[in-house]
Design a protein around this motif. Sequence first.
Motif, short mmCIF file in Angstrom:
data_model
loop_
_atom_site.label_atom_id
_atom_site.label_comp_id
_atom_site.label_asym_id
_atom_site.label_seq_id
_atom_site.Cartn_x
_atom_site.Cartn_y
_atom_site.Cartn_z
N LEU A 73 -47.58 -72.84 -3.50
CA LEU A 73 -47.64 -73.22 -2.04
C LEU A 73 -48.26 -74.73 -1.86
CD1 LEU A 73 -49.89 -70.20 -0.48
CD2 LEU A 73 -47.50 -70.81 -0.14
N LEU A 74 -49.03 -75.22 -2.71
CA LEU A 74 -49.27 -76.69 -2.79
C LEU A 74 -48.11 -77.42 -3.26
CD1 LEU A 74 -52.94 -76.54 -4.43
CD2 LEU A 74 -52.25 -77.11 -2.07
N TRP A 75 -47.32 -77.00 -4.17
CA TRP A 75 -46.37 -77.70 -4.56
C TRP A 75 -45.05 -77.82 -3.36
CZ3 TRP A 75 -40.99 -75.66 -5.07
CH2 TRP A 75 -40.27 -76.97 -5.77
N PHE A 76 -45.00 -76.44 -2.66
CA PHE A 76 -44.06 -76.60 -1.52
C PHE A 76 -44.44 -77.49 -0.29
CE2 PHE A 76 -42.83 -74.56 2.57
CZ PHE A 76 -41.56 -74.61 2.42
N PHE A 77 -45.68 -77.53 -0.09
CA PHE A 77 -46.20 -78.42 0.95
C PHE A 77 -46.12 -79.88 0.74
CE2 PHE A 77 -48.44 -74.65 2.58
CZ PHE A 77 -47.69 -74.68 3.95
N LEU A 125 -43.91 -81.05 -1.44
CA LEU A 125 -42.35 -81.43 -1.14
C LEU A 125 -41.94 -81.56 0.07
CD1 LEU A 125 -39.70 -81.79 -2.91
CD2 LEU A 125 -39.42 -79.19 -2.36
N ARG A 126 -42.43 -80.84 1.03
CA ARG A 126 -42.00 -81.11 2.26
C ARG A 126 -42.78 -82.39 2.98
NH1 ARG A 126 -44.03 -76.79 7.06
NH2 ARG A 126 -42.95 -78.06 8.62
N ASN A 127 -44.14 -82.67 2.49
CA ASN A 127 -44.43 -83.84 2.94
C ASN A 127 -43.85 -85.20 2.53
OD1 ASN A 127 -46.49 -82.74 4.42
ND2 ASN A 127 -47.97 -82.54 2.79
N ASN A 128 -43.40 -85.05 1.26
CA ASN A 128 -42.60 -86.07 0.83
C ASN A 128 -41.33 -86.26 1.52
OD1 ASN A 128 -44.26 -86.90 -1.35
ND2 ASN A 128 -43.54 -85.34 -2.91
N ARG A 129 -40.55 -85.30 1.82
CA ARG A 129 -39.37 -85.30 2.51
C ARG A 129 -39.65 -86.26 4.04
NH1 ARG A 129 -36.46 -79.74 1.57
NH2 ARG A 129 -35.90 -79.82 -0.55
N ASN A 130 -40.72 -85.52 4.80
CA ASN A 130 -40.78 -86.30 6.02
C ASN A 130 -41.18 -87.85 5.94
OD1 ASN A 130 -40.58 -84.04 7.30
ND2 ASN A 130 -43.02 -83.40 6.97
N LEU A 131 -42.04 -88.17 4.48
CA LEU A 131 -42.21 -89.57 4.47
C LEU A 131 -41.11 -90.22 4.25
CD1 LEU A 131 -45.37 -89.31 2.12
CD2 LEU A 131 -45.46 -89.98 4.42
N ARG A 132 -40.20 -89.68 3.52
CA ARG A 132 -38.96 -90.36 3.44
C ARG A 132 -38.21 -90.68 4.74
NH1 ARG A 132 -38.52 -87.52 -1.59
NH2 ARG A 132 -37.12 -85.83 -0.44
N ASN A 133 -38.10 -89.61 5.46
CA ASN A 133 -37.41 -89.67 6.84
C ASN A 133 -38.11 -90.72 7.65
OD1 ASN A 133 -35.55 -87.67 6.09
ND2 ASN A 133 -36.76 -86.12 6.98
N ASN A 134 -39.26 -90.78 7.67
CA ASN A 134 -40.23 -91.84 8.48
C ASN A 134 -39.83 -93.38 8.05
OD1 ASN A 134 -41.16 -90.14 9.95
ND2 ASN A 134 -43.04 -89.59 8.82
N ARG A 135 -39.60 -93.51 6.57
CA ARG A 135 -39.16 -94.87 6.13
C ARG A 135 -37.68 -95.19 6.76
NH1 ARG A 135 -41.29 -92.54 1.09
NH2 ARG A 135 -43.45 -93.45 0.79
#
Length: 408
Positions: A29-33, A35-45
Amino acid sequence: MQKRLNKKKSSKSRSAILVLLLFLLLFLLLWFFSLRNNRNLRNNRNYNTGSDIVLDSSDVHTPETTVIAQDTMFLKDTVETVDTLKKIPEIDSVVPVKVVKKIKTIKKREPPRVDTLKDTVPKVVVPVDSVKDSVATDSVVNRCDEDTTELWVYPEPSGGLHRKSVSVSFVSNRDCMIQYRLKNEVNWKKYEGIPIPVEKTTTIFFDAIDSCGRVMEERQEFYDIDVENPDNPCSAGMEYVKLGSSQFCIDRFEWPNKRGVTPQAYVSLCQAMDSCYSVGKRLCTSEEWYLACSGPYGWKYPYGQVYERNACSTRDTSILKSGSKPECRGYYGNYDMSGNLLEWTSTKATENRQFNYVMGGFWESGTKSGCNDKRYSYFPENKHNPVGFRCCSDVPSGKNISGGKVSK
């Protein structure tokens, strides 16, 4: 006892396995969340990068600033849409891809050409007629300010005695509207350029107004049509004057009695007499000169009773050619008997017998140029610049015409 121990061991093993599974599940679960946060960060960049590009471009002060500002607005709308959509987990993976493609498209968009920007500017079309009217109005205003010449209208031929019917036209010194009426008529008519037939004795009343609003006050011209005595017994270039018991012939113009020729000035009395004698004529007497000028109605000026500042050459700076002022016509058809040149006569002045009367006025005499204005201060033996003359003659024998108006 042994069985109890085995049961305890088995229970501990199950508990350990359950704990490991729970740790493993928590890790996943920690790994999934993460990964999801990393994707959102990339999108925001990516969003920030795209916005920075647009904002940097808007700092450049070029004709394309308006279009870039529109792109910025588009990006803001896109970011707000993404923020809303990312709350729905099902389309997380779809939104960034579409947004990135749009951002790339914005990056590759070329600035519009200057011609395109010109086309986007709204055109204000002013009707050609409005422009012409505006220019015309300005032109009229300027012309009116610059041109201070008095409006002047006169009939051609001028009034007086005519031995046949005439067609009268109006002449003006500028564009204007002329209206007229004949004696005994009530209604005024607009002059349209068509000659007015005058077949019997009458008076024409007329006035005018020009485009500057300048008005010529009402004037009148008297026409005496005498078709019963059409013959002129005088020689060519002379007019027949018959008034009561007096009758004689007088030159139509000042010497040399030719229309369109500058009359002779700067002559002495003797030179004037000799010139007339050389062509079989004589110098006019002051009485003959006055009768020819004032006519049977005793006009103060050759054209009428009231001084007209534009009718004759009385406000000029030099001599004019004979006949230059058509309105300066006397009752009998003689021209320039008011103004232009003073004229010698053969009559001795009663005030001083050493001098002869000089009649009329010259080019700057103003109101002192009437038919009865006479001077006697010019030495007869000297030449004088503003003095000329005209000739008279008796009516040839056998050609006397009966009738004639009585002086009033």
